[in-house]
Design a protein around this motif. Structure first.
Motif, PDB file in Angstrom:
ATOM      1  N   LEU A 117      -5.521  -0.686  -6.528  1.00  0.00           N
ATOM      2  CA  LEU A 117      -5.887  -1.723  -6.136  1.00  0.00           C
ATOM      3  C   LEU A 117      -6.524  -2.452  -5.453  1.00  0.00           C
ATOM      4  CD1 LEU A 117      -3.323  -0.048  -2.695  1.00  0.00           C
ATOM      5  CD2 LEU A 117      -2.506  -1.402  -5.221  1.00  0.00           C
ATOM      6  N   ASP A 122      -6.421  -6.202  -4.191  1.00  0.00           N
ATOM      7  CA  ASP A 122      -6.303  -6.385  -2.737  1.00  0.00           C
ATOM      8  C   ASP A 122      -7.629  -5.303  -1.885  1.00  0.00           C
ATOM      9  OD1 ASP A 122      -4.747  -5.246  -0.711  1.00  0.00           O
ATOM     10  OD2 ASP A 122      -3.283  -4.110  -1.567  1.00  0.00           O
ATOM     11  N   HIS A 124      -6.821  -5.592   1.744  1.00  0.00           N
ATOM     12  CA  HIS A 124      -6.027  -5.097   3.108  1.00  0.00           C
ATOM     13  C   HIS A 124      -6.086  -4.295   3.569  1.00  0.00           C
ATOM     14  CE1 HIS A 124      -3.516  -5.056   6.406  1.00  0.00           C
ATOM     15  NE2 HIS A 124      -3.123  -6.572   6.696  1.00  0.00           N
ATOM     16  N   ARG A 127      -3.045  -2.330   4.336  1.00  0.00           N
ATOM     17  CA  ARG A 127      -1.669  -2.623   3.451  1.00  0.00           C
ATOM     18  C   ARG A 127      -2.148  -1.251   2.569  1.00  0.00           C
ATOM     19  NH1 ARG A 127      -1.505  -7.651   2.451  1.00  0.00           N
ATOM     20  NH2 ARG A 127      -2.839  -7.844   1.019  1.00  0.00           N
ATOM     21  N   ILE A 128      -3.923  -1.267   1.734  1.00  0.00           N
ATOM     22  CA  ILE A 128      -3.991  -0.459   1.000  1.00  0.00           C
ATOM     23  C   ILE A 128      -3.825   1.108   1.390  1.00  0.00           C
ATOM     24  CG2 ILE A 128      -5.583   0.833  -0.256  1.00  0.00           C
ATOM     25  CD1 ILE A 128      -7.197  -2.261  -0.267  1.00  0.00           C
TER      26      ILE A 128
END
Length: 259
Positions: A117, A122, A124, A127-128
């Motif tokens: 990710l 990505d 964050h 969130r990851i």
């Protein structure tokens, strides 16, 4: 996006090592959401073909064109190294026979999934981690194992983790090299069931190399049989296995049935 066009177009693909043929004159189209099994004995050329398709090897001649997300076909062998690496990180997955070749064994399970990710931008952390937990559960790995390293996992768990790592970025095409190769029979069955469900749910296209006709039957709609670097028979999987036309395919099928 236009699903009336193939995802991958392969034409007269050949790879030779001096006088020795790796694969010769392979031509096929792979459609979105289609799983193609490439079967044959050891030395038949199936892994050479897979490595050429996934750009790990450059072919001696022939072309392979991939339909990008903007709809344009690109010749894989004319792309820059950076463009191919980007495809590998985003639109493609590669599941190795030996999970240690496709995982980082000394970082956590969560980091193995999260790295993919981060590679697509990505940043964050929360969130990851949430996405990693979600994907671990989809491949039947408990949330309590997210901080464990893969070297503490069984072979079947490692293979499931490698699948999660590959699928987390939402690829359109996945290459698989003997995905159940080194596993016990009961573990193989569970993994195949899981793979079949994920491929179907996500609408993945895949090229699966295997010497195991049961894997081909369970996972693929279409199959190619290779011998001495050449495709000797191709067709819908059930047709090829239930009514093989070529003597070599008949031999393969009958030898499997006797096991």
């Amino acid at each position: 996006m236009n699903e009336d066009l193939p995802l991958l177009r392969v034409s007269s693909l050949s790879k030779s090592y001096g006088p020795r043929i790796g694969c010769a004159d392979v031509t096929f189209d792979l459609w979105p959401g289609e799983v193609l099994a490439v079967v044959g004995e050891s030395g038949s050329g199936k892994t050479t073909l897979l490595n050429c398709l996934s750009t790990r090897l450059m072919p001696t001649s022939g072309t392979a064109s991939y339909r990008m997300r903007d709809g344009a076909f690109r010749d894989l062998y004319r792309m820059s190294e950076a463009e191919r690496r980007f495809l590998m990180r985003t639109d493609w997955g590669f599941v190795h026979q030996n999970p240690a070749d496709g995982l980082r064994m000394t970082v956590s399970a969560g980091a193995n999934v999260g790295e993919r990710l981060m590679a697509i931008g990505d940043r964050h952390y929360g969130r990851i981690r949430a996405t990693a937990i979600d994907w671990l559960s989809r491949v039947e790995i408990g949330e309590d194992r997210i901080d464990d390293e893969p070297r503490a996992f069984s072979g079947g768990m490692r293979q499931r983790l490698q699948i999660a790592r590959n699928l987390v970025t939402g690829p359109r095409l996945v290459f698989m090299d003997e995905p159940t190769g080194g596993l016990d029979v009961s573990v193989q069955a569970r993994l195949l069931d899981l793979l079949r469900g994920l491929v179907s749910d996500l609408g993945l296209a895949a090229v699966v190399v295997t010497h195991d006709l049961a894997v081909a039957r369970l996972l693929s709609q279409r199959m190619m049989v290779m011998k001495d670097g050449r495709v000797v028979e191709t067709g819908l999987t059930d047709r090829v296995l239930d009514d093989p036309h070529e003597p070599y395919t008949q031999l393969l099928v009958s030898s499997i049935l006797q096991v």
